[in-house]
Motif scaffolding. Sequence first.
Motif, PDB file in Angstrom:
ATOM      1  N   CYS A  44      36.243  38.903  48.197  1.00 38.99           N
ATOM      2  CA  CYS A  44      34.796  38.931  47.980  1.00 38.99           C
ATOM      3  C   CYS A  44      34.116  39.879  48.961  1.00 38.99           C
ATOM      4  N   ILE A  90      33.700  30.235  47.452  1.00 36.60           N
ATOM      5  CA  ILE A  90      34.579  31.269  46.917  1.00 36.60           C
ATOM      6  C   ILE A  90      35.928  31.164  47.616  1.00 36.60           C
ATOM      7  N   ALA A 147      33.733  35.827  41.440  1.00 35.78           N
ATOM      8  CA  ALA A 147      33.678  36.545  42.717  1.00 35.78           C
ATOM      9  C   ALA A 147      35.028  36.626  43.408  1.00 35.78           C
ATOM     10  N   ASN A 148      36.052  35.953  42.855  1.00 36.68           N
ATOM     11  CA  ASN A 148      37.395  36.056  43.405  1.00 36.68           C
ATOM     12  C   ASN A 148      38.147  37.270  42.869  1.00 36.68           C
TER      13      ASN A 148
END
Length: 208
Positions: A158, A152, A129-130
């Motif tokens: 994100c 995250i 998700a980065n």
Amino acid sequence: VWTIHNPEISAGPESKCLRTGHIGRPRLLVVPRRLATFIENSPFATYAKYRFSCPSLLSALPFFPGIKNALSGGGLIFDLGCGMGHLSYLMARHFGARNLYCADIGFRGLYFARRFLPGKEATFILLDANAQLPFASKTFNVTLSMDALPFIEDKIMCVNELDRVLKDDGLLLFIHIHNKLVPFIANGLPLSPDEYKSLFPQGYNIRL
């Protein structure tokens, strides 16, 4: 990016269940027997069995009417940080699994979710998700993440990516985000309410 599609089973009549009520009538939160047998002696047994009664998961249920409205006439849901698939399973039961996309950085959780929880037609994607999401802009009617944003690192990336893949009239939800001003036992990098607000582009109607 790895994609896992077409889970082998979905919950059937042979199951243990909890009863809850939302969206106008009682529903069942089901733990399939095959799931209970599979996890009985695993290190994830307690979490997997009792996650459905955890207050943090139940906090997602009041958002279901809003999700339903956002999906009126059909649409796609993207669940980022789905973990072992408990929330994805509930959404699959209420909104159908065919248009449900579930993503996580952990293969083990995705395998568990694919095999036991959401539904035969959900799609599972292993991703970070980065980084940029592997979807075209304005793909989803609903993008959401539960219990994941504090873990995250690049939260701005994100949020921007979830905004990019969301349709103009879509719904973006971050459910059960941790507040760094309040002591919490979990690890991660939580923010304060004002810091969370600063992550969103201008023009967002933000409700905390």
